[in-house]
Write a protein that holds these residues in place. Structure first.
Motif, short mmCIF file in Angstrom:
data_model
loop_
_atom_site.label_atom_id
_atom_site.label_comp_id
_atom_site.label_asym_id
_atom_site.label_seq_id
_atom_site.Cartn_x
_atom_site.Cartn_y
_atom_site.Cartn_z
N GLN A 26 0.80 -1.28 -0.04
CA GLN A 26 -0.01 0.18 -0.05
C GLN A 26 0.96 1.23 0.01
N ILE A 27 1.85 1.18 0.74
CA ILE A 27 2.88 2.44 0.63
C ILE A 27 3.45 2.62 -0.65
N LYS A 28 3.97 1.64 -1.21
CA LYS A 28 4.39 1.58 -2.76
C LYS A 28 3.43 2.27 -3.64
N THR A 29 2.05 2.00 -3.25
CA THR A 29 1.20 2.27 -4.28
C THR A 29 0.54 3.79 -3.98
N ASN A 30 0.11 4.18 -2.88
CA ASN A 30 -0.32 5.34 -2.66
C ASN A 30 0.36 6.23 -1.40
N GLY A 31 1.46 5.71 -0.78
CA GLY A 31 2.11 6.19 0.33
C GLY A 31 1.14 6.15 1.51
N SER A 32 0.25 5.51 1.78
CA SER A 32 -0.32 5.54 3.11
C SER A 32 -0.97 4.05 3.40
N VAL A 33 -1.34 3.74 4.73
CA VAL A 33 -1.77 2.53 4.92
C VAL A 33 -3.30 2.18 5.57
N LYS A 34 -3.89 1.64 5.10
CA LYS A 34 -5.25 1.22 5.52
C LYS A 34 -5.39 0.29 6.64
N LEU A 35 -5.88 0.61 7.79
CA LEU A 35 -6.00 -0.37 8.89
C LEU A 35 -7.57 -0.60 9.37
N ALA A 84 7.78 9.07 7.17
CA ALA A 84 6.84 8.86 8.25
C ALA A 84 5.63 8.27 8.13
N PRO A 85 4.89 7.97 9.05
CA PRO A 85 3.81 7.13 9.02
C PRO A 85 2.57 7.84 8.49
N ASP A 86 1.71 7.05 7.60
CA ASP A 86 0.40 7.99 7.24
C ASP A 86 -0.72 6.78 7.11
N ILE A 87 -1.51 6.77 8.11
CA ILE A 87 -2.48 5.73 8.33
C ILE A 87 -3.80 6.31 8.14
N VAL A 88 -4.87 5.25 7.28
CA VAL A 88 -6.21 5.83 7.10
C VAL A 88 -6.99 4.44 7.62
N PHE A 89 -8.12 4.98 8.39
CA PHE A 89 -8.89 3.67 8.94
C PHE A 89 -10.18 3.43 8.28
#
Length: 350
Positions: free
Chosen positions: A213-222, A293-298
């Protein structure tokens, strides 16, 4: 636990490197890491068992050293026909998809196949180490203690967990009746992560998904929490690095071969780190491995797993320690850092 990941899988000490070892699930995630570990410690007389027709798994096993490859469904015919002495069986093969709800599949591959393996090892006097799962603990209502008294009361949340617990119950009953391999251990794997899981798709670790997900859009979904007692992303799991898992198995195997594993040690064992960490911690460690730097989307949890989701797991590791295992486990930051920097960045295999 140690903050320094151990990149070299080799262990010191005297080993019976002439041993003939069967490894089932050898093309899969943990199984292929086990084979690599054995190779790096000088073991090459290996019988690899799996479904080798799955192309996505080829890179897991094609460079390994072994003496025989046997298709999963042919194993017991092969054993009946061979005159080779088998010294140890490491039974890691299973249907591990927790979203597969056809229990007949789990019954065939996780219960009956394991019974056949147990019966063979008991008849031939061969030590057996097999994979169970922390999924047997269900929602954790009864805790995460690997004692034999609790297994009859456990309520796993999905058919996979049910199948693993059914075999555990059967194995313990068989052992109590005096029908067992000379040495045996059933390992309740907690959340194992690491290289060679690239083929697992939806069932791969959160680290693998986070990296992509980081490679694709720079953020991670949790997943958001759907329970008031847990904040979003603060669901807790016991994450254990696959390199630690294979070391434990090797230690058990060596103990069983050199006389250090008495009958009193036979039984079920948790295999985690003993320390639960949040999914936020896990994702932060993944970003750190990429120097970002972390970028998390719920996001909402899918409804098909919402009522079958474990919000907390943490292995009680005292039984393994009491059995004599003294090595430290990698911290989450050390294990994830090694996995991301050493393997995921270059899509390298162990």
């Amino acid at each position: 636990m140690t903050d320094q990941p151990t990149n070299d899988l080799q262990n010191a000490g005297s080993k019976d490197q002439s041993a003939t070892i069967i490894v089932t699930g050898a093309a899969g995630f943990i199984g292929s890491c086990m084979v690599q570990f054995l190779n790096e410690n000088g073991y090459e007389d290996l019988v690899l068992v799996d479904d080798f027709g799955i192309e996505e798994k080829r890179k897991n096993w094609e460079t390994k050293k072994y003496t025989s490859i046997v298709e999963r469904y042919n194993l017991f015919d092969w054993l009946a026909a061979t005159d080779r002495r088998i010294d140890v069986v490491i039974h890691l093969g299973a249907r591990t998809d927790t979203t597969e709800f056809d229990y007949a599949i789990h019954e065939e591959l996780n219960v009956q196949y394991s019974k056949d393996m147990w019966n063979y090892c008991a008849a031939k006097n061969i030590p057996l180490i097999y994979a169970s799962s922390a999924a047997t603990y269900g929602a954790g209502e009864l805790g995460y203690d690997d004692n034999h008294e609790v297994i009859q009361k456990l309520q796993p949340l999905n058919p996979y967990g049910i199948s693993k617990n059914e075999f555990d119950k059967w194995a313990v009953a068989e052992a109590a009746a005096g029908h067992q391999p000379p040495c045996w251990a059933g390992l309740k794997f907690f959340n194992v992560y690491g290289p060679n899981e690239y083929h697992k798709g939806r069932m791969a670790s959160v680290i693998w998904h986070a990296f992509n997900q980081i490679k694709t859009n720079g953020s991670v979904k949790l997943f958001r929490s759907h329970r008031p007692d847990f904040k979003d992303g603060e669901q807790l799991r016991d994450f254990v690095y696959v390199k630690d898992v294979v070391r434990v198995i090797e230690w058990m195997m060596e103990s069983m071969q050199n006389g250090g594993w008495g009958a009193a040690k036979n039984g079920l064992y948790n295999l985690g780190t003993g320390t639960a960490r949040t999914f936020i911690d896990l994702v932060n460690a993944t970003f750190a491995g990429l120097d970002l730097a972390p970028d998390i989307v719920f996001i909402d949890m899918p409804e098909d797993i919402r009522d079958k989701y474990q919000y907390f797991t943490e292995a009680n590791m005292q039984k393994l320690r009491n059995a004599g295992y003294t090595q430290p486990f990698n911290t989450l930051e050390a294990g994830v850092g090694d996995y991301v920097r050493g393997y995921l960045k270059g899509l390298k295999y162990l």
